[in-house]
Design a protein around this motif. Structure first.
Motif, PDB file in Angstrom:
ATOM      1  N   ILE A 135     -12.513 -28.618  53.462  1.00 32.74           N
ATOM      2  CA  ILE A 135     -12.984 -29.903  52.946  1.00 32.74           C
ATOM      3  C   ILE A 135     -14.358 -30.219  53.521  1.00 32.74           C
ATOM      4  O   ILE A 135     -14.705 -29.762  54.614  1.00 32.74           O
ATOM      5  N   TRP A 136     -15.170 -30.969  52.761  1.00 29.55           N
ATOM      6  CA  TRP A 136     -16.503 -31.401  53.214  1.00 29.55           C
ATOM      7  C   TRP A 136     -16.373 -32.863  53.659  1.00 29.55           C
ATOM      8  O   TRP A 136     -16.347 -33.778  52.833  1.00 29.55           O
ATOM      9  N   SER A 142     -18.488 -36.132  52.400  1.00 28.87           N
ATOM     10  CA  SER A 142     -18.449 -36.606  51.019  1.00 28.87           C
ATOM     11  C   SER A 142     -18.017 -38.063  50.960  1.00 28.87           C
ATOM     12  O   SER A 142     -17.137 -38.505  51.708  1.00 28.87           O
ATOM     13  N   ASP A 150     -15.693 -26.845  54.173  1.00 25.50           N
ATOM     14  CA  ASP A 150     -15.590 -26.175  52.876  1.00 25.50           C
ATOM     15  C   ASP A 150     -16.963 -25.697  52.408  1.00 25.50           C
ATOM     16  O   ASP A 150     -17.850 -26.507  52.157  1.00 25.50           O
ATOM     17  N   THR A 205     -12.645 -29.274  48.541  1.00 21.83           N
ATOM     18  CA  THR A 205     -13.189 -30.631  48.484  1.00 21.83           C
ATOM     19  C   THR A 205     -12.861 -31.260  47.132  1.00 21.83           C
ATOM     20  O   THR A 205     -12.488 -32.432  47.044  1.00 21.83           O
TER      21      THR A 205
END
Length: 228
Positions: free
Chosen positions: A106-107, A110, A154, A160
């Motif tokens: 995951i980012w 964001s 990610d 994400t």
């Protein structure tokens, strides 16, 4: 190898003792890839066909199957399935939901995962943060474990994307280079996320996915998103 016994029991020791019946002692340790010991009982190992057949005939073994390399897929929009933005919400209940996302990571920066306005982490959560290099959890992303690379971060985008679909915050005026402007949102924007990174550039191995299931169930996720 079935469920974990209720009595005092060392899964890894048992797994190695089983492997020693088909390996030389040193080879059994080197061939063990992963010992599943939190939510179910079993192990992943490098085996020859002859060793596989011998293991599968043991009384304590339920099944033996190969680890496969899977590829990524995705999902469609909530509007398409009749779940509009105007649906009635209960933020207090939804904020106690923890979605475990098994994917490419995951980012965290964001906008979909901004934790502004989120309360304390649910008391039911038993997981830990082990995000690796250049990764920080918050009150939205409350758990992170990686099984490939050096971080849950990610670099592919798929994890994400899927995490934002199931539990991303409402992000108004989202668009793709000026096209298709609208609100990007998840199915349950108030839910928390625990990211389990099992996929790298070459795909997602079955034994890593099994390890993520093992950890996620023990961590106390409410449900799992597995778009693989």
């Amino acid at each position: 190898m079935g469920s974990l016994p209720k009595t005092q029991y060392s899964p890894t020791s048992h797994h190695l003792s089983v492997m020693k019946q088909v390996f030389d002692e040193n080879d059994s340790i080197n061939s063990l890839i992963h010992s599943y010991k939190r939510s179910f009982n079993g192990f992943a190992a490098m085996l020859t066909n002859q060793q596989k057949e011998k293991l599968s005939q043991m009384e304590c073994v339920v099944s033996v199957f190969p680890s496969r390399n899977l590829q990524l897929h995705t999902t469609r929009s909530w509007d398409f399935i009749g779940f509009p933005e105007s649906v009635k919400r209960s933020r207090a209940i939804e904020s106690d939901v923890v979605v475990g996302v098994i994917d490419t990571g995951i980012w965290p920066e964001s906008d979909s995962f901004n934790h502004q306005g989120f309360g304390p982490i649910p008391k039911s959560w038993k997981g830990t943060y082990a995000g690796g290099k250049n990764f920080t959890c918050n009150k939205k992303i409350i758990g992170a474990i990686f099984y490939v690379d050096e971080s849950v971060r990610d670099i592919d985008g798929h994890g994400t994307h899927t995490a934002s679909i199931v539990a991303g915050n409402n992000v108004p005026s989202a668009r793709f280079y000026g096209l298709a402007q609208g609100t990007a949102r998840g199915g349950v924007p108030s839910a928390r996320i625990a990211a389990y990174k099992v996929c790298g550039e070459l795909g997602c191995t079955s034994h890593a996915i099994m390890a993520a299931f093992d950890n996620a169930i023990a961590d106390g996720v409410s449900l799992l998103s597995v778009s693989l």
